[in-house]
Design a protein around this motif. Structure first.
Motif, short mmCIF file in Angstrom:
data_model
loop_
_atom_site.label_atom_id
_atom_site.label_comp_id
_atom_site.label_asym_id
_atom_site.label_seq_id
_atom_site.Cartn_x
_atom_site.Cartn_y
_atom_site.Cartn_z
N CYS A 1 27.54 55.49 41.07
CA CYS A 1 27.89 54.24 40.40
C CYS A 1 29.38 54.06 40.54
O CYS A 1 30.08 54.95 41.05
CB CYS A 1 27.44 54.20 38.94
SG CYS A 1 28.37 55.25 37.82
N GLN A 2 29.90 52.95 40.07
CA GLN A 2 31.30 52.63 40.31
C GLN A 2 32.26 53.55 39.57
O GLN A 2 33.45 53.60 39.91
CB GLN A 2 31.58 51.16 39.96
CG GLN A 2 31.34 50.75 38.52
CD GLN A 2 29.95 50.21 38.28
OE1 GLN A 2 28.97 50.82 38.68
NE2 GLN A 2 29.85 49.07 37.60
N CYS B 1 23.70 55.84 36.39
CA CYS B 1 24.36 56.19 37.65
C CYS B 1 23.44 57.00 38.56
O CYS B 1 22.95 58.06 38.19
CB CYS B 1 25.62 57.00 37.36
SG CYS B 1 26.94 56.02 36.63
N ASP C 1 27.62 60.16 29.94
CA ASP C 1 28.41 59.71 31.08
C ASP C 1 28.97 60.91 31.84
O ASP C 1 29.79 61.67 31.32
CB ASP C 1 29.55 58.82 30.59
CG ASP C 1 30.45 58.34 31.70
OD1 ASP C 1 29.95 58.19 32.83
OD2 ASP C 1 31.65 58.14 31.46
N SER D 1 26.82 52.41 43.80
CA SER D 1 28.00 51.58 44.02
C SER D 1 28.49 51.75 45.45
O SER D 1 28.45 52.84 46.01
CB SER D 1 29.12 51.98 43.05
OG SER D 1 30.27 51.18 43.28
N TYR E 1 28.71 55.64 46.15
CA TYR E 1 28.74 56.57 45.03
C TYR E 1 27.55 56.29 44.11
O TYR E 1 26.95 55.21 44.16
CB TYR E 1 30.05 56.40 44.24
CG TYR E 1 31.28 56.78 45.02
CD1 TYR E 1 31.67 58.11 45.14
CD2 TYR E 1 32.06 55.81 45.64
CE1 TYR E 1 32.81 58.47 45.85
CE2 TYR E 1 33.20 56.16 46.36
CZ TYR E 1 33.57 57.48 46.46
OH TYR E 1 34.69 57.83 47.17
#
Length: 378
Positions: A299-300, A283, A352, A289, A297
């Motif tokens: 990532c999604q 990310c 994450d 994203s 962003y």
């Protein structure tokens, strides 16, 4: 994205075709922080009702980008040098101008990948995808059990429809792969699932570790796997990567600690293996994203840290080093006692950040799902 097959067996299938050959000794430079892959959620509209959906898809947003705006966004991506667009949603095939947007991206030299639930891939749609030039189609299929998949995806018959879509895409000559969301409720069938995928004839399986964005915030604790379940999972993937080397490619995402596990267990902690894990991105590092309304962003799954909006600024302005720094050099920002003290934080970037944010309340807290300390006494 951790390319398990490349780390374990040194070979890939779809990834080599799209990015060129790469490996532990020669990491891929296909994308970069200021030249990222774009995961484009082009609509929130979806015909399924998945229990874990990170974008809480359903009806389309009133403020989604118009066709004209979307075509301009493609031009913005070309200005940046985006190498590949991953079209996703919602269900991207529900958007009436989907193929018009994809054709513009193809015409400006951007590679095309589709992330779909597969239920709308008729023979005609599959043929059009091939004609437009999609290099890969990833279809969500979360079990070898139709009952589990249908309940997880929220619509009866979705397993059968997805399987039909997969076969239609393959018949049209498309490279097809499966996408499996890993939870405590289906992690035990991973070995059978890989065998199922190989028998089906797909080129790749991508295992998405359950994130915590969107509807996943409402899931009970028994959806999250234990370190013991994880060990069996990753050891199975290592075994299957060897078994199907060069035939079926295995990758995982939303868990860079998968790469750390392999670097420690197979590479003995060799710096080259660890550096390779870092090179795979994540990310805000090699991917960003764009949401249906133009919000950008990292990532999604990280919907709580907006970088900008393509209606207000050009993408080249939004992808500013100072905005991306928390994701490019995450190890400098980590606060959680486990991740901040981890000797592998430079390579893993703390796992994450969406799970950290939604499960601990701090984007720079610990990823609660990381099993490395428990398994390696780290």
């Amino acid at each position: 994205m951790i390319p398990i097959s490349v780390m374990v067996a040194g070979v890939g299938t779809t990834s080599f075709k799209v990015k060129g050959k790469f490996g532990v000794q020669k990491p891929s430079d296909f994308s970069a922080p200021l030249r990222p892959i774009v995961s484009w959620n082009i609509t929130r509209l979806c015909n399924l009702r998945c229990v874990h959906c990170y974008i809480d898809a359903g009806p389309a947003d009133a403020g989604e980008l118009t066709t004209k705006e979307a075509l301009d966004v493609v031009n913005q991506m070309a200005e940046v040098g985006v190498p590949l667009i991953l079209f996703t949603g919602g269900e991207p095939l529900t958007r009436p101008d989907f193929f018009e947007i994809a054709e513009r991206a193809r015409d400006v030299g951007i590679k095309l990948v589709l992330s779909t639930n597969g239920t709308l891939i008729t023979p005609e749609v599959a043929k059009r995808l091939r004609e437009v030039g999609f290099v890969y189609v990833g279809v969500s299929l979360d079990s070898v059990s139709a009952d589990f998949h249908d309940k997880f995806r929220g619509v009866p018959g979705s397993f059968a429809a997805a399987l039909a879509g997969i076969k239609n895409a393959m018949a049209a000559g498309l490279d097809v792969g499966l996408r499996f969301v890993v939870t405590a409720k289906n992690i035990h069938e991973v070995g059978h699932y890989v065998d199922f995928a190989a028998a089906l004839g797909v080129k790749r399986v991508t295992f998405y570790h359950l994130s915590a964005a969107g509807r996943a915030q409402k899931l009970e604790e028994d959806w999250w796997y234990t370190p013991q379940q994880y060990r069996q999972f990753i050891e199975t993937l290592i075994s299957k990567a060897r078994q199907y080397a060069g035939v079926l490619e295995i990758e995982t995402t939303l868990a860079p600690y998968d790469g750390i596990y392999i670097a420690l267990s197979l590479g003995g902690g060799d710096a080259k293996y660890l550096e390779f894990v870092e090179s795979t991105g994540g990310c805000g590092r090699k991917i960003v994203s764009i949401y249906p309304n133009g919000d950008v962003y990292p990532c999604q799954f990280i919907d709580f840290y907006k970088l900008g909006n393509v209606r207000e600024k050009r993408l080249r302005e939004i992808l500013a080093p100072e905005r991306l720094a928390p994701f490019v050099e995450t190890e400098k920002y980590l606060k959680g006692p486990k991740c901040s003290a981890c000797p592998y934080k430079k390579y893993c970037k703390g796992g994450d950040r969406a799970r950290a944010y939604y499960l601990t309340g701090d984007m720079f807290g610990d990823d609660p799902l990381c099993p490395i300390p428990a398994l390696f006494n780290g």
